[in-house]
Design a protein around this motif. Structure first.
Motif, PDB file in Angstrom:
ATOM      1  N   ARG A 100      11.621 -21.056 -39.399  1.00  0.00           N
ATOM      2  CA  ARG A 100      11.058 -22.403 -39.558  1.00  0.00           C
ATOM      3  C   ARG A 100       9.751 -22.312 -40.332  1.00  0.00           C
ATOM      4  N   GLU A 104       5.474 -27.412 -41.984  1.00  0.00           N
ATOM      5  CA  GLU A 104       6.306 -28.574 -42.294  1.00  0.00           C
ATOM      6  C   GLU A 104       5.563 -29.888 -42.022  1.00  0.00           C
ATOM      7  N   ALA A 186       8.325 -22.387 -48.912  1.00  0.00           N
ATOM      8  CA  ALA A 186       9.637 -22.846 -48.432  1.00  0.00           C
ATOM      9  C   ALA A 186      10.736 -21.907 -48.923  1.00  0.00           C
ATOM     10  N   THR A 187      10.566 -21.404 -50.154  1.00  0.00           N
ATOM     11  CA  THR A 187      11.561 -20.462 -50.698  1.00  0.00           C
ATOM     12  C   THR A 187      11.597 -19.195 -49.851  1.00  0.00           C
ATOM     13  N   LEU A 190      13.536 -19.865 -46.774  1.00  0.00           N
ATOM     14  CA  LEU A 190      14.971 -19.896 -47.093  1.00  0.00           C
ATOM     15  C   LEU A 190      15.509 -18.483 -47.288  1.00  0.00           C
ATOM     16  N   GLY A 193      15.657 -16.443 -44.097  1.00  0.00           N
ATOM     17  CA  GLY A 193      16.775 -16.944 -43.284  1.00  0.00           C
ATOM     18  C   GLY A 193      18.113 -16.431 -43.805  1.00  0.00           C
ATOM     19  N   LEU A 194      18.268 -16.421 -45.142  1.00  0.00           N
ATOM     20  CA  LEU A 194      19.528 -15.936 -45.724  1.00  0.00           C
ATOM     21  C   LEU A 194      19.694 -14.435 -45.502  1.00  0.00           C
ATOM     22  N   ALA A 202      20.327 -13.337 -51.310  1.00  0.00           N
ATOM     23  CA  ALA A 202      19.668 -14.540 -51.852  1.00  0.00           C
ATOM     24  C   ALA A 202      19.695 -14.557 -53.373  1.00  0.00           C
TER      25      ALA A 202
END
Ligand SMILES: NC(=O)c1ccc[n+]([C@@H]2O[C@H](COP(=O)([O-])OP(=O)(O)OC[C@H]3O[C@@H](n4cnc5c(N)ncnc54)[C@H](OP(=O)(O)O)[C@@H]3O)[C@@H](O)[C@H]2O)c1
Length: 229
Positions: A100, A104, A186-187, A190, A193-194, A202
């Motif tokens: 997360r 945010e 944010a990247t 991501l 997470g990937l 990724a």
């Protein structure tokens, strides 16, 4: 040659400072634990060591904040006078449980550092890869140097960070102004997470540049025009 202060004695401080010492920069490792600062300075093969404040004060051009998000903002606020007019390089990832984004709905970590030290020129870079990638000599994959997006608002600060990216063996790419640092953060959320959450490569999520707008949009050189607005 730059005189670079490093705030933190952990993994990112270790990886980046080692490259910069080897490239001939004067590096001062600043830690809250003097023993860890001394150990890291020795490991880099030529850095000096000091407390956090002394490292920020004795830096001339650039200070790397290699600190966890949150603690980093507090430390930088405390050192803001020493950071006046210097580049403050932010590699932090405000990523928490469940990958997360901890920022945010609010300002990016880079923006929070800029607010904590208004006289510093904050530049975001080096947040997208694992410490062991930054330790590679050099980070080159399939013959291509790793590209490192760099976000910031001050031209001189960006030029210095581009030089430091090349000193790591990477190729800097323009990531836009500091307002775009949120996108880098944010990247990272991501990607992590990937990689960690899903075991997905990724690198596979984007097509090559020549196909960025689909196969029908290649010009004679195989590159694309601009995307429509
Ligand atoms: N590790 C990676 O692969 C990676 C990759 C890209 C970006 N990043 C980002 O880079 C930053 C640093 O990560 P890292 O892996 O280097 O972390 P790390 O190994 O845990 O090191 C963190 C450093 O911050 C210091 N620190 C923590 N809280 C502090 C406080 N309140 N006041 C003063 N110093 C404090 C620690 O000091 P002590 O040793 O005294 O505890 C340590 O020197 C993070 O924002 C992370 O998100 C990490």
């Amino acid at each position: 040659m730059m005189r670079i202060g490093v705030l933190g004695t952990g993994n990112m401080a270790d990886a980046l400072a080692t490259h910069w010492v080897r490239a001939g920069h004067e590096v001062i490792i600043g830690g809250r634990d003097p023993h860890r600062a001394e150990l890291l300075a020795t490991r880099t093969g030529g850095a000096k060591h000091a407390g956090l404040r002394a490292a920020a004060e004795s830096a001339q051009e650039v200070v790397l904040a290699a600190l966890p998000f949150g603690a980093g903002v507090e430390v930088v606020r405390d050192l803001r006078a020493a950071l006046e007019g210097k580049v403050l390089l932010d590699c932090s990832n405000p990523v928490g449980q469940g990958f997360r984004l901890l920022t945010e709905g609010g300002p990016s970590a880079a923006r929070q550092l800029a607010a904590a030290a208004p006289g510093a020129h904050v530049v975001k870079a080096f947040n997208l890869c694992h410490e062991d990638v930054w330790r590679m000599r050099p980070p080159v994959f399939d013959g291509r140097p790793l590209a490192v997006p760099v976000c910031g608002d001050d031209g001189t600060a960006l030029a210095r960070v581009r030089e430091l990216v090349r000193d790591v063996g990477c190729e800097p790419v323009a990531g836009g102004g500091l307002d775009r640092a949120a996108l880098l953060e944010a990247t990272a959320a991501l990607f992590i997470g990937l990689w960690v959450g899903e075991g997905v490569d990724a690198q596979a999520i984007a097509p090559p540049l020549a196909y960025a707008a689909g196969p029908g949009h290649q010009d004679a050189e195989g590159s694309t025009g601009a995307f429509p607005a």
